[in-house]
Every structure is written in structure tokens, then in C-alpha cells.
Design a protein around this motif. Structure first.
Motif, PDB file in Angstrom:
ATOM      1  N   SER A 279      -4.665  -8.421 -12.640  1.00  0.00           N
ATOM      2  CA  SER A 279      -6.093  -8.415 -12.305  1.00  0.00           C
ATOM      3  C   SER A 279      -6.608  -9.838 -12.111  1.00  0.00           C
ATOM      4  N   ARG A 280      -6.144 -10.736 -12.944  1.00  0.00           N
ATOM      5  CA  ARG A 280      -6.563 -12.129 -12.820  1.00  0.00           C
ATOM      6  C   ARG A 280      -5.965 -12.769 -11.568  1.00  0.00           C
ATOM      7  N   LEU A 281      -4.793 -12.310 -11.162  1.00  0.00           N
ATOM      8  CA  LEU A 281      -4.226 -12.790  -9.897  1.00  0.00           C
ATOM      9  C   LEU A 281      -5.083 -12.318  -8.723  1.00  0.00           C
ATOM     10  N   ARG A 282      -5.603 -11.096  -8.836  1.00  0.00           N
ATOM     11  CA  ARG A 282      -6.524 -10.615  -7.794  1.00  0.00           C
ATOM     12  C   ARG A 282      -7.774 -11.495  -7.763  1.00  0.00           C
ATOM     13  N   TYR A 283      -8.232 -11.901  -8.929  1.00  0.00           N
ATOM     14  CA  TYR A 283      -9.376 -12.811  -9.013  1.00  0.00           C
ATOM     15  C   TYR A 283      -9.036 -14.130  -8.317  1.00  0.00           C
ATOM     16  N   ALA A 284      -7.815 -14.601  -8.539  1.00  0.00           N
ATOM     17  CA  ALA A 284      -7.382 -15.832  -7.868  1.00  0.00           C
ATOM     18  C   ALA A 284      -7.390 -15.639  -6.355  1.00  0.00           C
TER      19      ALA A 284
END
Length: 562
Positions: A279-284
């Protein structure tokens, strides 16, 4: 961008969701997958593969989560376990095909897709996931035509098997949308909603169509409709955020408001997911999309230190390092990514940033090679040619620079007049009358400057350089034709029309033009009065001009009348 930065602090402040007591059913797991709550889905499915170890579909959906998270090796292991449970598991063969497809092993993918369809019988789901697998290479809403057509073909067969499978209709709409067949796509989305009015996914997909058509108000209407169906449907907020970013870039007047709104929507999306590494990679990805490279660098640095970190964070650190002018850190990161990641995960843009970072680090030869590698992998990367050309020009490799500019001006997107101008200058400096093809180089330089003159008649420098190029045509200095004459005259006309006091540089260039006209008058036209007039004008602009000094010395005086 300040609002975007706040998300990073929120993300870092929250702990990852651990395993809880989740409803242990395939239906709930699928709902979590659709909502992009991957950790939650994995927790449920891992439990189901233990408590219901004989059901092959439990293994398939667990493997599919790994596919969506781009872990094909882990997915393959799970799918093989599903086939061990049921050797005729069409779904798990579809999964194996998807894993091979992600690994760019098209032959193995096709073999497994065919096996899945052969075993499917009257079950439409294997058709659904084969179709979705073909759409995994989505880049900014586009999929290669061959893959999209393969998806459309298999999904159409699935629709025949079960016309009331709403998921098939949505996937078919997605496949059609990637090829800009929007009317057909909308028809399938609506058909899916007719079958299941609570299908939020179909509403979001409809909004995405309007996003790529830059009909942003209609996009928002669809996202709001999806959230009316399910207020906790995270993907609606994610797509809304990405639509706002596109809106911001399309309409500068709306940029500030829409970036702020995008940040709020993405904050809501994050709050509805499990805040996993993925999910944090999607944020990135969102930060990359919105161009907030400072926050991207901060978030990627945080991710790189997290347990079970994904190598992909080094891609983000590389990109952000370049954009933030932190070249040493960026170069180290992108090298880590390219050397340690599975080669199948490396994309052309990685080599673009590697090349940029190498050039910024004074490793021009390596940088040019990396940029050329990006083009070799993907010819649509033609827009990096100006960067190649600029580096070559700086190394005084003028002919190579000119050829790079030439490719860009013929095939690039967003070509500016300045690119044509630098193409001409590069050819001009590449001229060497002792080398073969010298006349061709003159012609190419002249053509580039001519184009600038046609499109911008008041660009004085293009006339000046066109004059210099045409002066090269006059190889017999004792019998000049005067090819450069009209262009020097035009340079003088355009420059003087601008008014004001010219800079020292422009004065020297005006003197150059007047000297040429004076020389032409003296030796070609045999008009000494005209020659003297032009030499006097040259002297007014640049008294130190060597030809001006020589002329007046030769004539024995400096008065304007002599």
C-alpha cells in the motif's frame, strides 16, 4: 505539495495491521482483494488454505494477491500447491499463466492459459482471470494491443459461458477501455451494473474512462456514485486522487486546489487499506505521479529501512535523487535497483533515469549508453534524444548531437523550435569541408534554421546562423555568390526592429553582418560607397572588429566619409 507531505507523517505514525479475526470465507477474501486490502485478504486466505486445505480455489485467490503485488515467484508456488490439491484446477492454471506472463515468459503463459480454458467447462471464472492476466501490463491506462485483444477474445468466450457474470463484463470493459473503445467499454460496465447495481468497481471503472477523456467532472460523479454504494471502497478514493492529479496538470488554474484535493483523497484511500508495504508503494507511485519528489524521497527512505522492504524502493530513491539534484544518492539507488532486481522488473524508464544520473555525475559516455538502451528496449522513449544530444554537444561531438536532435525533431512529442535551432547549430559546428558529406551537413543545417524562420519570423539568431551556414557555400572567396546576403540583411532588419540598446554580444553580431554586406558591396558589386557605409555601421557596433580595422587602415582613414 505540503498536504502531500503530511501523508508521509501519517503513514509513518501508523502501525501495520496485524492478523485479526476476519470472516473466513472466499467471498470476504475476494471483497478484501477488490478493496485493495491485500494484507487482510492474505491473512484470511492463508488461514483458509489450512482450514480448508482441499479447496483449490483458496490457493488460487491467495496466489492472485501475490500476482497483484507483483511477486510472481511466490504466486507460482501457491498455484502449484492448488494444482497438487486438484490437478484439474482451471483457476490455478490461469494463475500459473499469470505468473509466467509477469515473468515475460509468453510461451509458458499461453500453455497454462490454454490449459485453464480447456479445464474450465461451464465455469466463467478461469476465463475472467486469464483475461485479467493479459491486462497486467497496464501503463497509464494503456495495454499493448496484442495483449488487450487476447484479453477481449478470452473474456468474450467467458461471457458466452456465463452471460450473467458481472465480473466478466467489467473486465471486458477494462480491456476495451485500454484500446480507447470507450463506447463498448461503457456498455459492458452498464450491463454489469444492471446485473449487480452494488458493483462499485464498475462505477469506478466508468470514472476512469472519463478521466482519460479529461472529462473530470464526470469522473468525480462516478467516483461519488461508487462511494454511495460502498463508502469504504478504497479504490474509488485512489482513482479520484489520480484523476485530480491529471486535472491539475491539464488545467494550471486548478493545479493548487486539485493537488490539495488529491492529497485528501489519497489520505482516505490509505486509511481504508491495511498500510502494508505494498500500500505504501502505491502511495509512492502516487507521489511519483503527482511530481512530489521531495516527499517521495522521504517516504522511499523510510520504506528502505522497513522490515521486508521491497527492492522497488530503490527505483523511487533513484528517480527522486535525480529530480531533487541529489545525484550521488540517486545514482547509488538506481544502480542497486538495476543490479539486484529481477531483470524482468526493469523498465525502460529505469535506464532513462540511470542515464540522466550518470550524465549529471559527469559520466557522459555511460549516461548516453544508458539512454540509448532505454530507446532500444522501447522506441517510444524517443523523447530522451534531446538529453543525448545535449550531452554529445557538450563533448563537442557535434555531428552525433545533430543526428540525435534530428531524430527527435522528426519523431518526438512536444518538439520545440529550440530543438530545431540546436539541431541546426550542431550541424553547423559539425561542418568540415575536408570530410565527405560536407555539403549534406550544410543542407541539413540550413533546413533546420529555415524551419525556425518559417515558424518564428522574429527569431533573429536563426537568420544569423542561417547566414553563417550559407556563407560556407561560398567556397571561392575570390568570386562569392552571396548566398548569405539575404539572411544577414534579415538578421539586421529583425534585430533593429526590436529597438532598445543591443547587448555587447548582439553588437558584435551586427558588426559581423555589416562586414559581410560591406565585403559583398566592395568585391562583388564594386560599390565602394555602399561598402564604406556598411563598414561604418559595423564600426559603430564593434570598433574592435578586425575586418573593420583592416578596411579603414587600407583606406587610410577613419572618418565616416572616407
Amino acid at each position: 505539495m505540503k498536504m502531500i507531505s503530511k501523508i508521509s507523517k501519517i503513514v509513518l505514525a501508523l502501525t501495520l495491521v496485524g492478523s485479526s479475526v476476519f470472516a473466513q470465507s472466499i467471498a470476504d477474501a475476494k471483497k478484501a482483494i477488490d478493496a485493495e486490502q491485500f494484507q487482510k485478504a492474505k491473512s484470511m486466505l492463508k488461514n483458509l488454505t489450512v482450514t480448508q486445505a482441499t479447496k483449490d480455489e483458496n490457493f488460487f485467490y491467495l496466489g492472485w494477491v501475490y500476482i497483484l503485488q507483483e511477486y510472481p515467484d511466490s504466486a507460482k508456488t501457491i498455484f502449484q500447491k492448488g494444482i497438487a490439491v486438484n490437478p484439474k484446477s482451471a483457476l490455478n492454471y490461469a494463475g500459473l499463466g499469470a505468473a509466467a506472463f509477469l515473468d515475460k515468459d509468453r510461451n509458458t503463459a499461453t500453455t497454462n492459459f490454454n490449459q485453464a480454458v480447456a479445464l474450465a467447462g461451464k465455469d466463467s471464472k478461469p476465463y475472467l482471470y486469464v483475461g485479467r492476466a493479459y491486462l497486467l501490463n497496464d501503463v497509464d491506462g494503456k495495454v499493448p494491443a496484442a495483449d488487450a485483444n487476447a484479453a477481449i477474445a478470452v473474456l468474450t468466450k467467458g461471457k458466452t459461458v456465463n452471460p450473467k457474470d458481472a465480473e466478466i463484463l467489467v473486465a471486458l470493459g477494462d480491456a476495451l477501455r485500454t484500446q480507447s473503445k470507450n463506447t463498448e467499454a461503457l456498455s459492458n460496465y452498464q450491463a454489469a451494473l444492471d446485473l449487480d447495481p452494488k458493483l462499485a468497481h464498475a462505477k469506478v471503472a466508468t470514472g476512469v474512462i472519463w478521466k482519460y477523456a479529461n472529462n473530470f467532472e464526470s469522473s468525480e460523479t462516478e467516483f461519488k456514485a461508487a462511494l454511495a454504494i460502498d463508502p469504504n471502497y478504497g479504490p474509488a478514493y485512489r482513482e479520484w486522487a489520480e484523476t485530480d492529479v491529471r486535472w491539475a496538470f491539464s488545467d494550471p488554474k486548478m493545479a493548487s486546489a486539485k493537488i490539495k484535493e488529491a492529497t485528501e483523497q489519497y489520505k482516505k484511500y490509505l486509511s481504508l487499506t491495511d498500510l502494508s508495504i505494498e500500500s505504501r508503494l502505491r502511495y509512492a507511485d502516487f507521489l511519483l505521479l503527482s511530481g512530489d519528489f521531495k516527499t517521495l524521497q522521504t517516504e522511499a527512505q523510510s520504506l528502505s529501512g522497513a522490515a521486508n522492504s521491497n527492492l522497488k524502493v530503490y527505483r523511487y530513491l533513484g528517480y527522486a535523487g535525480y529530480e531533487n539534484k541529489d545525484y550521488p544518492a540517486g545514482l547509488a539507488a538506481i544502480n542497486t535497483w538495476i543490479t539486484k532486481a529481477d531483470p524482468k522488473r526493469i523498465i525502460p524508464r529505469d535506464y532513462v533515469y540511470l542515464g540522466r544520473l550518470q550524465i549529471a555525475s559527469k559520466q557522459d559516455s555511460l549516461g548516453i549508453a544508458s539512454l540509448r538502451k532505454a530507446i532500444a528496449i522501447d522506441t517510444t522513449q524517443v523523447d530522451v534524444y534531446p538529453e543525448i544530444a545535449k550531452s554529445l554537444y557538450g563533448q563537442k561531438k557535434y555531428l552525433e548531437a545533430a543526428e540525435a536532435y534530428n531524430v527527435f525533431t522528426k519523431k518526438g512529442r512536444g518538439v520545440k523550435l529550440l530543438d530545431h535551432f540546436y539541431e541546426g547549430i550542431s550541424y553547423y559546428f559539425a561542418y568540415d569541408d575536408k570530410k565527405p558529406g560536407a555539403d549534406s551537413i550544410i543542407a541539413k543545417a540550413d533546413s533546420a534554421f529555415s524551419y525556425v524562420n518559417q515558424k518564428s519570423p522574429t527569431t533573429a539568431d536563426a537568420y544569423l546562423y542561417r547566414a553563417r551556414v550559407n556563407e560556407l557555400k561560398d567556397k571561392d572567396r575570390n568570386n562569392i555568390v552571396g548566398y548569405a546576403k539575404p539572411f544577414y540583411e534579415k538578421y539586421i532588419e529583425v534585430t533593429n526592429a526590436k529597438g532598445g540598446t543591443p547587448t555587447d554580444k548582439v553588437k558584435k553580431e551586427l558588426a559581423e553582418a555589416y562586414v559581410y554586406l560591406a565585403t559583398y558591396a566592395e568585391f562583388k558589386e564594386k560599390d565602394m560607397a555602399k561598402a564604406t557605409e556598411n563598414y561604418n555601421k559595423a564600426k559603430e557596433n564593434d570598433p574592435a572588429n578586425k575586418q573593420v580595422i583592416a578596411f579603414f587602415a587600407r583606406k587610410g582613414g577613419t572618418a565616416k566619409g572616407k
